[in-house]
Every structure is written in C-alpha cells, then in structure tokens.
Design a protein around this motif. Structure first.
Motif, mmCIF file in Angstrom:
data_model
loop_
_atom_site.group_PDB
_atom_site.id
_atom_site.type_symbol
_atom_site.label_atom_id
_atom_site.label_comp_id
_atom_site.label_asym_id
_atom_site.label_seq_id
_atom_site.Cartn_x
_atom_site.Cartn_y
_atom_site.Cartn_z
ATOM 1 N N ALA A 1 9.676 -37.282 35.603
ATOM 2 C CA ALA A 1 9.613 -36.869 34.293
ATOM 3 C C ALA A 1 10.437 -37.645 33.100
ATOM 4 O O ALA A 1 9.747 -38.116 32.150
ATOM 5 N N GLU B 1 12.334 -34.940 38.859
ATOM 6 C CA GLU B 1 12.995 -34.912 37.625
ATOM 7 C C GLU B 1 13.079 -36.467 36.908
ATOM 8 O O GLU B 1 12.729 -36.789 35.958
ATOM 9 N N ARG C 1 11.440 -22.691 25.969
ATOM 10 C CA ARG C 1 11.366 -24.321 25.666
ATOM 11 C C ARG C 1 11.101 -24.619 27.178
ATOM 12 O O ARG C 1 11.748 -23.966 28.245
ATOM 13 N N ASP C 2 10.801 -25.845 27.392
ATOM 14 C CA ASP C 2 10.664 -26.502 28.717
ATOM 15 C C ASP C 2 11.938 -26.981 29.262
ATOM 16 O O ASP C 2 12.932 -26.897 28.360
ATOM 17 N N ALA C 3 12.198 -27.293 30.545
ATOM 18 C CA ALA C 3 13.464 -27.260 31.126
ATOM 19 C C ALA C 3 14.544 -28.365 30.274
ATOM 20 O O ALA C 3 15.761 -28.084 30.176
ATOM 21 N N TRP C 4 14.050 -29.620 29.672
ATOM 22 C CA TRP C 4 14.481 -30.585 29.262
ATOM 23 C C TRP C 4 15.255 -30.260 27.882
ATOM 24 O O TRP C 4 16.332 -30.176 27.622
ATOM 25 N N GLU D 1 3.405 -35.301 27.058
ATOM 26 C CA GLU D 1 2.798 -34.683 26.072
ATOM 27 C C GLU D 1 2.399 -35.551 24.837
ATOM 28 O O GLU D 1 3.188 -36.337 24.548
ATOM 29 N N TYR E 1 6.035 -36.865 23.660
ATOM 30 C CA TYR E 1 7.282 -36.336 24.439
ATOM 31 C C TYR E 1 6.905 -36.105 25.921
ATOM 32 O O TYR E 1 5.927 -35.368 26.207
#
Ligand code: FAD
Length: 810
Positions: free
Chosen positions: A97, A94, A466-469, A789, A786
């Motif tokens: 990221a 986490e 959606r991604d987790a965030w 990405e 992002y």
C-alpha cells in the motif's frame, strides 16, 4: 572576491567547490585532512545507490539534480552516473500500500515509476523469490553514482576555474572576530576566509565545536557486505559491466542490494544503532582501513543475511566475502543541515547529506551564499529548526539513533518521534492531560491534537469511516471540536507558536523594510504581513502588533524567523524571543465574547474592541495581551500572558466557559477550520518557492508604502501568475486525503495537495493544492491520487466559509 574555505573533500565539499566557482566565486580553497582522491570519509567507500524518491519534495528534487549532473560528468571516459534503475519490493500488505502512496507522491514530484507484479519484478531480478512478493515499484531513472570519480570530476572543474584543493591539511581551529569568521587554522598554516563551509561529513560536530557552533548530528555505523562471485550474476561473453540489474530495496527487512560485477553488495539498516564519537575517530594514517570504516561485526549482520537469502534464495550457497561497518551522519529528523550558522556569521553548514542529495544540496548552499535565494525550499533543512534542548548531544544521540532505525520504515506524516518526550510543554499541559489530550509533537512541543474528554460530542456525528492510513493520528473528535468552535467556543493552546518582540528607536523603519505590509499604523493595531527573500519568495508569514511607537510583538513561524530578524536588525533595535517564557490561548467561536467579557471591565464589544486590534488588560487576576485575531475565521481573541500565570489563565477561561459549552480544542480542529476559511499554513502551503500573488496573499503586499526586501522582484508579478494555491473540495464526502497527493486534470498530473482536513461545516474533505493558473477557475473538475484510488474533487471559490464576516454583516 569573497574568500571561501570549504572543509572536507567528500562528495559535498567537491560539489560545493564546483557550484561556487560556477557562480563566479573563484577564491575557493578546499582543505582536506586525508589524501585525495579517496581521503577516508563516508564518500570514499559509498556504494552510491541513488533512489531519488525521498521523504520530502526538496530531497527528491536534490536527488534529481544529482542524477542530471552526474550523468553529464565524466571521469576516465566513463559517466559518473549509471541509470540501472531502481526496484523496491513489497513483502507485506502495508508496504505494498505504501508503494502505491509513494508512487503517487513521486509522480507529483516528476519522478517516473511503475508499480509491477511479482513476475515483472523477477524479469528484472531473476534470483527473486516471487512467492514472498506483493509487487514492486520500478523507477527507471534511479541508479548508481560513482562517488569518488564524481568528486574528481567536480574538483577538476573547480580548479580549472581557479579553486585550490589542498589535501593532507587538517583543520584545527576557526578564527573569529566580532561574530564573524576570519580564518581557518590547519596543521600546515592559516587560511584567511570571509566564508567557511563545514562539509566535514560526520566530523561536523568537531568542526562546529572549533567555531562555537552546535552541529546536531550523530555519526552511526551502517553495515555493508559483499558476497563472493555468484554464478547467477555472471553475464555471458565479454567484460561484464559493474552493474546491469536495477538497485534492489527490501525495506521490510531494512536491506538494499546492488551488483559489483558478479558479486552482490548488501547494505543493512536492520542492526542495532552503533554510534561513533567523532572526536575520537583515528586520523587517516592511524586507521586500520579508513577513518570512516570500522571492522565488520558479523554477528550483527547474521539476521540480515538470513533475510537476504529468503528474498534471493540463490544466496544460500554463497557467503559474505567482505564487509565493513561504515560511518555516516544522522540528524534528529533525518534531514540535512544546510545554511549559515546563527552563532557565527560566515560559517556555513553543508552537513548530513547523502551522495544521493549531494549535488542538489551543494547547489542550494552555493545559491544561499552567492545570492541569498535558493531554487528549492530549504526550510526543512534549516540548521535552526533545532533549538534549546534539541541542540543537546543527548537529544542528537537519542533522535539520531531513531532516524537510523526508521530509515526504511513506513512512517506516517503525522507520526510523532519517540524519545525524548515530553520535551517542551505549555503551562496547560497538566490540564490537557486531565482532559485526555492526544499529543503530537511540533518543534519539540507537546501539542494536543484533540481531547478524549470531548468524545461524547462526536457520538452523534455519523461520519463516514476513514481508511486505516487516514485514520491514524485522527479521531472523529477532531470534527466535534471544530463544530463546537463554529457553534459555541473553543480554547486553543497557542503556546507552541513563536512570539518575538522587536524594540528600539529604529524598530518601525526596520520592520517596514523587512516586511511587505504597511506597519506604520497606530499603536494597538495588528497586521498580517509577509517576509520575503530577495527574489520575492515567501520566507514566512507573521502577525505584527504595534504595542507602542517603538515596540512590536510578532507572531512568527520558526526559529529561522528569529535568526532572520536578528541578522538584519540595525544597532539599537533589539529582537527578543519571548516564546519559552510566555504562553497563549485562542478563545474562538461565536460565544467568545460571552466568555471573555465578564472577566474584565475593558470593553470587548465589536465597536469597543475591533478586529485586528490589541490591548493589555486583566482577565480575572491574569494580565494579558489580548489580540482580536483568529486563525479559524470565528470571532475571538488570542490571549497571551507569562508562563507562570498560564495555568491561572487556563483555569480562569475554563471556569468562565462552563455555562457556555466551551471545549478545549486541538490542532486537528484548528487545521480543519483554517482550511475552510482559506488561511494558509506557511511551510506547508507556501514557502520560498512561491510569491505572494500565487499564494493568494497579494492583499498583504503594499508596494506603495516604500521599499522593502523583495519588492523589486515582485514588480509586474501580480498580473503574471502562472500557478495558484487553490481550495479543493472532494466530491465524495467519505473520501479523505492528508496532503502530498498528486492532482490530475485530464489524466495528466499537474499539481499537488499541500494540506487537507475534513471540513466540519461543508461536511467533506477540504484541501489546498498548487495548480497551473489555467486550471484554477472555481468549478474545475480534478482528480486526486490516493494510494490506489482516484478521488474526484472540484476547485472551490474561497473562502468556503466566512462565519465571522457573515455574522458581522447581519
Ligand atoms: P565525507 O565523505 O565524510 O567527507 C567529509 C570530509 O571531511 C572527509 O574526507 C574528511 O576527511 C574531511 N574532514 C573532516 N574533518 C576534517 C578536518 N578537521 N580537516 C580537514 N578535513 C576534514 N549515500 C547514498 O546516497 N547512497 C548510498 O548508497 C549510500 N551508502 C552508504 C553506505 C555506507 C556503508 C555508508 C557509510 C554511507 C553510505 N551513504 C550512502 C551515505 C554517504 O556516503 C554520505 O552521506 C556522504 O558520502 C557524505 O558525504 P560528505 O562529503 O558529507 O562527507
């Protein structure tokens, strides 16, 4: 010359004396209770780590100015800043990221930095246990501020320009007359003053109490320890500089490190919050070490020591040689308190500021005092962002302690604070809970983001995951509510928005002077307008409803608007805050008229109740002020009533909407719809750093109407726009961003995203972003960073969607 007294000669007071005198204010007196140069406040023992990248763009740019300024300052032949660099390491997925996210944010704010492998981390810090690491983020321009020498250097400059610095002067009172400060009383005499700045660090609440001003901060102790000399830190040959390796942060365990020669300094935020009552802190001569230094509590430090030795195993053979629990300030949201107090003219706060941000914060306060305009947007530092219950000691204590706990946490931008909640609720709160509202918090208000009761509407949507965030504090129901609004009608709680009333014989002239649009229109009209500062920066955007010749209802943004209006109001013009005693619902969507019309004999047809019109009527039994405006681009009305009738209003509208497929809709849907329509959100999309033309709001500026605040500064700017707020759509319908991301053109970061949401009509993510004018033509291809990405996006013509206008044309 204005007479200024600055209370406190910590890093903030000293920076302020320098910044004020540099701007030509010479009659500046700094009063300090302790002995110079290290009078015993937080600055006197600050280890001075400067990690420039903070949670906000403004704080980051404050820090960049501190670095620039202190690098150029010298004391005893040495610069006051040493750029050893900074290294944040990640030991969890986490955090790793999040470092990617942070690196992207920092890039959009102009901070240099590189994400590096564990092995590269070890090149900077050979003691690191690389087996724990995912990687690190190295920022070469971070470093160590020598806080006390920086105080001396800045005071020397200020005194050379005429300032006085008096240590061993304890402030005991603030004299006032007619709502203004007049003098500062000390144990050694009284100092007349036109302006007084409280730069008293964690004593801020004590000084505030002398002035009748609430200073919502909590002093907390924070542990700092130093090891015995470590052979691993020895540098062969010659005298060893104070520090050669970068600052090190281990945020997964709330720790940071710096070298003190061959000793290691370790700071910890991992321990329990240790609040301190600023009213009972001993004076310098009575304190065992210093007023801000409490005895080290080794048992609180023990877990941190274990974590430190896990990261740096060589510490295993060492021990803590020295330590203390040092006191400094925490506010309910972790941001500083900068600006003039609403309660007392001429009384300024420069409180809850870190060494890291000190020069930037002092510059901002000096700019405000001397010029009324700041280089950087200050709205998140405005002392008036807290109001009512948020100004209570109980709130400051609960939220201040939370700020301490979260200081190194990965905090999602939408994450609502914990206790005390709920604090402010609208009269619809019970109904909203019955509908399964997912509440976030805004200005202390519980605000539904979506309603679980609408989950069945989301079932067939087939939205990309959606991604987790991006999925945190989000739900596909948001999109379903937005679509229901586009197709049928939604009920939106507008209660947390601020409502003001301005009344009196000079009300029109007063508002005409403060605001940019033409307000001299017949009663019953609603006008969108801006408040500017002297330099043409956007202080706020508002709707102004002319109720009668001399009475206006204002839809405003924040407590700062209330303070600004009150401050400028001439005698006879009254500015009242209606927010707590009233409530409102937006009824928006193509079926809004079908919902509202049966409830009233008043004509709500298009010819009978035109756009931007307002009138008082009854809906069922409820008296309302109805305004035909909408923040989502659909047909509809804002309906306001008093708080006691709020529940009845909700039930009346809910009942009327039953056969129409009406939904309760949350803030998530509202944001998505307003982005598609191109409506700006003040504070997020634009603020005082932007002028109306850049923000695409030139339509709300009427220079021909006569003089208004900021008009002179705008002359010629409409044809000289160098950057613009634009609308972007993401090319991949599955990609989502949240705001804050850098925008790249041709591989170079040229702008940043201010707000973003999934556009329910266009079926992809829509964002607002600031870009240089050269890159704002519709169709321009850009990329958004992002996490790890890169998302392709395209500049779009605005508005993307204008449903009401299109339906009217049919
Ligand atoms: P202070 O330095 O406390 O100055 C306020 C002054 O006002 C004091 O000198 C006080 O004597 C004077 N005063 C108060 N009341 C009166 C009165 N009645 N009359 C006259 N004078 C009065 N920040 C960073 O950026 N990086 C770090 O690495 C860092 N590490 C820290 C580590 C520790 C252990 C601690 C405790 C703090 C740390 N901080 C750090 C935070 C930082 O030290 C403070 O935020 C900062 O020094 C505050 O500066 P100031 O000028 O506002 O307050």
């Amino acid at each position: 010359d204005a007479r200024v007294v600055v209370i406190g000669a910590g890093i903030v007071g000293c920076s302020l004396a320098d910044e004020l005198t540099a701007r030509g204010w010479r009659d500046v007196t700094v009063l300090e209770q302790g002995p110079l140069p290290a009078p015993g406040g937080s600055t006197s023992h600050a280890p001075g780590l400067v990690f420039a990248t903070g949670p906000s763009r403004t704080l980051t740019r404050f820090a960049a100015y501190t670095v620039e300024k202190f690098t150029a300052l010298e004391t005893d032949g040495a610069p006051c800043f040493s750029a050893v660099g900074g290294l944040e390491v990640a030991t969890t997925e986490e955090r790793w990221a999040d470092l990617h996210r942070k690196a992207r944010l920092a890039a959009s704010w102009g901070i240099r930095g590189t994400l590096i492998t564990p092995e590269e981390c070890a090149r900077h810090w050979p003691m690191l246990n690389t087996s724990l690491l995912y990687g690190g983020w190295f920022t070469p321009d971070d470093g160590i501020a020598r806080a006390v020498p920086a105080c001396r250097a800045q005071l020397a400059r200020a005194t050379a320009r005429g300032a006085r610095v008096l240590d061993r002067h304890t402030v005991t009172g603030i004299e006032r007359r007619d709502g203004r400060v007049t003098a500062v009383v000390t144990d050694r005499g009284t100092f007349p003053a036109d302006h007084v700045v409280s730069a008293a660090g964690f004593w801020g609440p004590v000084i505030g109490a002398m002035a009748g001003v609430t200073v919502p901060l909590l002093p907390l102790a924070h542990q700092y320890a130093t090891t015995a000399p470590l052979p691993e830190l020895a540098v062969p040959g010659g005298p060893r500089p104070e520090a050669v390796r970068p600052l090190l942060r281990f945020q997964d365990r709330d720790l940071y490190f710096r070298e003190h020669g061959d000793r290691l300094g370790i700071g910890s935020y991992a321990h329990r919050p240790m609040p301190v009552d600023p009213h009972t802190v001993p004076a310098f001569d009575d304190a065992p070490v210093m007023p801000s230094s409490l005895p080290f509590t080794a048992e609180d430090f023990a877990p941190s020591w274990r974590d430190a030795t896990a990261l740096l195993p060589a510490l295993g053979g060492a021990e803590v040689a020295d330590g203390f629990n040092g006191v400094f300030s925490f506010t309910p949201d972790g941001m500083p308190l900068l600006g003039e107090a609403a309660e007392l003219r001429g009384f300024w706060l420069a409180e809850a500021v870190w060494v890291t941000h000190s020069a930037g914060a002092a510059r901002a306060v000096a700019e405000l005092m001397t010029d009324g305009h700041t280089t950087l947007d200050l709205h998140a530092c405005d002392p008036h962002r807290f109001e009512g219950a948020q100004r209570s000691p109980a709130y400051a204590a609960a939220r201040g302690a939370r700020s301490f706990i979260e200081v190194y946490d990965v905090v999602h931008p939408l994450q609502p604070p914990a206790d005390p909640r709920p604090l402010r609720v609208s009269p619809f709160h019970d109904r909203q809970r019955e509908l399964g509202a997912y509440f976030l918090e805004s200005g202390g208000w519980e605000r539904p983001h979506w309603y679980e009761a609408n989950a069945p509407l989301a079932e067939g949507l087939a939205l990309p995951p959606r991604d987790a965030w991006a999925a945190r504090h989000w739900s596909p129901v948001v999109v379903a509510e937005a679509r229901a609004t586009r197709e049928r009608v939604g009920l939106y709680d507008l209660t947390p928005l601020r409502r003001l009333e301005v009344e009196g014989p000079g009300a029109l002239a007063f508002l005409q002077y403060l605001m940019t649009n033409q307000l001299d229109r017949e009663p019953g009209t609603v006008t969108y307008t801006l408040l500017l500062d002297t330099h043409g920066g956007i202080r706020s955007d508002l709707t102004v409803t002319r109720l009668t010749e001399d009475r206006f209802r204002i839809g405003a943004n924040s407590g700062a608007d209330l303070v600004w209006l009150r401050r400028h109001a001439p005698d006879g013009v009254h500015v009242r805050d209606l927010t707590p005693g009233t409530c409102g619902i937006g009824v928006w969507g193509p079926l809004a008229r079908d919902l509202v019309q049966p409830l009233t004999r008043e004509d709500f047809s298009h010819p009978g109740f035109g756009r931007f019109r307002a009138r008082r009527t009854h809906l069922g039994p409820v008296p309302v002020l109805a305004q035909r405006v909408s923040y989502v681009g659909e047909l509809g009305w804002e309906l306001y009533t008093t708080a006691d009738l709020g529940r009845c209003l909700w039930d009346t509208l809910w009942e009327a909407g039953r056969g129409l497929g009406a939904v309760a809709a949350g803030r998530g849907a509202l944001d998505a719809l307003r982005l598609e329509k191109g409506f700006r959100a003040w504070g997020q999309d634009m603020h005082t750093e932007h002028d109306p033309y850049e923000a695409g709001l030139g339509f709300a500026v009427r220079p021909a109407k006569g003089d208004f605040l900021g008009r002179a500064a705008l002359a010629g700017r409409d044809s000289a726009v160098r950057r613009r707020l634009v609308c972007l759509t993401l090319d991949d319908p599955a990609a989502a961003v949240l705001g804050g991301e850098p925008v790249d053109v041709g591989g170079e970061t040229v702008g940043y995203v201010t707000s973003a949401a999934h556009g329910p009509t266009v079926g992809r993510c829509v964002a607002h972003a600031w870009l240089p004018a050269a890159h704002t033509a519709p169709g321009t291809a850009v990329h958004l960073g992002y996490f790890g990405e890169r998302y392709a996006a395209t500049v779009a013509a605005e508005p993307l969607v204008a449903p009401e206008a299109a339906r009217l044309r049919r």
